[in-house]
Write an enzyme that holds these catalytic residues in place. Structure first.
Site, short mmCIF file in Angstrom:
data_model
loop_
_atom_site.label_atom_id
_atom_site.label_comp_id
_atom_site.label_asym_id
_atom_site.label_seq_id
_atom_site.Cartn_x
_atom_site.Cartn_y
_atom_site.Cartn_z
N ASP A 14 21.06 -3.83 11.02
CA ASP A 14 20.09 -2.98 11.71
C ASP A 14 18.97 -3.80 12.34
O ASP A 14 17.78 -3.52 12.13
CB ASP A 14 19.49 -1.97 10.73
CG ASP A 14 20.53 -1.16 10.00
OD1 ASP A 14 21.54 -0.81 10.62
OD2 ASP A 14 20.33 -0.88 8.79
N GLU A 182 22.20 8.33 15.50
CA GLU A 182 21.13 7.73 14.70
C GLU A 182 20.65 6.45 15.37
O GLU A 182 21.06 6.12 16.48
CB GLU A 182 21.63 7.43 13.28
CG GLU A 182 22.81 6.47 13.24
CD GLU A 182 23.44 6.33 11.86
OE1 GLU A 182 23.02 7.04 10.94
OE2 GLU A 182 24.35 5.49 11.72
#
Length: 514
Positions: A14, A182
């Site tokens: 991420d 997301e």
């Protein structure tokens, strides 16, 4: 000139990147490990140095759950998907602490810190991101906050000083139809707002999609060549690519960082975790980004124009000598601060670990200090002195994916006899595979890793090494063990029901690449 992917090997997922003049900064998720949110610096986006963590105090990073839901394994709790931004001379890092279902922001004048205490945000869901717009407004963008909201990306204006919303929360884009929209990032580029998101789940169907509008709330026009990044349904050596963040370099070129994995075998499996990759970005004549090689990333790609080569040849052998003072940045504990469970000053040149009553299987305060496995073929080794032992106490090395998935080699006392043991924990299955009696207080423990198995051995200093057991890599892979992290090599101590009488001392820790 070429560079090699990944730019950050091992469990660094991420990624989020920002530029300040000619300096680049990057953060990644840390889940249940402490300290939280590692931060890196680079001058060329290829050579990266960890300069610290954003979350270094337990007041910033409470990792023990406060709610009544079942306790989560280390790879499913804690810090999810941080975003790093710089505005008016200050750094901001916004993220989710899934242990407490809370979103918060911390800030700092310098990326090395100190970072502020958290400001809790009036915002649900996960993966929050920030845009500081030209008119002074600050937008927070994230996912749905519960089952009462449809899947999609939500947005509002926010006051970062108070954490309160200053506009209504609105659904702005539902994505292209992939699962789990997301990881959003909203950018203002010229007069347009670009909304970049992840879809398909952070697995083999992962992808990046993008849309744009002349208004921050849309309506958003989907890019005609979505997904702009995906390795799904390919046999490329990099898989599960997605969760992208864009940055414009100081030479006006555009780049992106994303997560991906390097699986192997059939069916695919991986144990190093999701890693950070770099890829170039070009723009079409009609203003859409083209990521990498037409939506693909390669292990070797053309570097930025300002990349002058690797700073130094990576060492094939790294030794941590545990000098008094402070552990190097790569070391982590699980869920709790290292303070109280270890010391570098009790015996100069040694790491002292104070075993708690909890074992590696427990989701509680355990005495563990570890570092990521970053290479498939490697060897770790340590010298252990655990002389003040009582019945049932143990200390040693672990290959740790989570509390339900780990292999351990340790020294213990059973029925008054000092023993070396090898144990495997795979889900609900648990077994000590081998026990050998030993007499020495000092013992060398080693783990050899390749792409199929871990091999465990021990030796009395000055004597021949003895192999005591093996464990399949497959059972510590994400596909089997679950979660969102990668394997750690760790030193640990446990009283298995009571606090250890004395510390376990570790003289050094070697990490060698084959």
């Amino acid at each position: 000139m070429k560079y090699t992917n990944p730019i950050l090997k091992g469990f660094y997922p991420d990624p989020s990147i920002c530029r300040v003049n000619e300096d680049y900064y990057l953060v990644t998720s840390s889940f249940g490990y402490y300290p939280g949110v590692p931060i890196f610096h680079s001058k060329d986006m290829v050579n990266w140095t960890m300069i610290g963590y954003c979350l270094t105090r337990e007041s910033q990073l409470p990792l023990f759950q406060s709610h009544a839901s079942p306790k989560r394994l280390v790879g499913k709790t804690g810090i999810y998907a941080p975003t790093l931004r710089h505005h008016n001379g200050r750094f901001y890092m916004v993220t989710t602490n899934q242990a407490h279902y809370r979103n918060f922001v911390v800030s700092a004048d310098q990326p090395e810190g100190p970072w502020s205490d958290p400001v809790d945000l009036e915002w649900g869901g996960i993966d929050p991101s920030l845009l500081f717009d030209d008119d002074g407004k600050v937008y927070i963008t994230g996912t749905r906050s519960g089952h009462d909201e449809p899947d999609g990306i939500y947005q509002a204006e926010i006051d970062l000083k108070t954490g309160e919303l200053v506009s209504e929360r609105r659904l702005i884009w539902e994505g292209t139809g992939g699962s789990y929209p997301e990881g959003p990032h909203l950018y203002r580029i010229g007069n347009l707002y670009y909304l970049l998101i992840a879809e398909g789940g952070t697995e083999y169907g992962h992808m990046a999609t993008i849309a744009r509008s002349d208004n921050p709330y849309g309506p958003f026009e989907s890019c005609p060549h979505n997904p702009i990044l995906s390795h799904r349904n390919t046999n490329l050596p990099i898989q599960a690519t997605g969760h992208v963040d864009l940055v414009q370099a100081h030479d006006d070129s555009w780049w992106a960082v994303c997560l991906g994995i390097r699986p192997y075998g059939y069916p695919f499996h991986h144990n190093l975790g999701r890693e950070t990759f770099l890829l170039p970005v070009k723009w079409t004549n009609d203003g859409w980004p083209v990521l990498g090689d037409h939506g693909r990333i390669h292990l070797e790609m053309e570097a930025p124009s300002f990349f002058d080569g690797y700073a130094e040849i990576p060492s094939l052998h790294d030794r941590e000598d545990f000098s008094p003072g402070k552990l190097r940045c790569e070391w982590n504990s699980i869920r709790n601060s290292i303070e109280g469970i270890c010391s570098l000053n009790d015996r100069p040149g040694w790491l002292a670990l104070y075993g708690t009553e909890f074992s590696l299987d427990d989701i509680d305060v355990k005495a563990f200090v570890g570092r990521r496995q970053q290479d498939y073929c490697c060897r770790v080794k340590t010298l252990l002195d655990f002389s003040l032992m009582e019945e049932g106490e143990e200390a040693g090395l672990t290959t740790f994916m989570n509390e339900n998935s780990h292999y351990d080699i340790a020294v213990t006392v059973t029925n008054g006899k000092r023993q070396i043991i090898f144990r495997r924990r795979i889900g609900s299955l648990w077994k000590i595979e081998h026990r050998n009696e030993i007499v020495s207080d000092h013992i060398i423990l080693a783990i050899n890793a390749d792409m199929t198995e871990y091999r465990y051995s021990y030796a009395i200093p000055g004597e021949e090494e003895i192999e005591i057991g093996t464990g399949e890599v497959f059972y510590l892979s994400t596909e089997v063990a679950g979660g969102y992290t990668g394997v750690y090599f760790g030193m640990y101590a446990s009283g298995n029901g009571h606090v250890c009488k004395g510390p376990a001392y570790f003289d050094y820790f070697d990490y060698q690449i084959f």
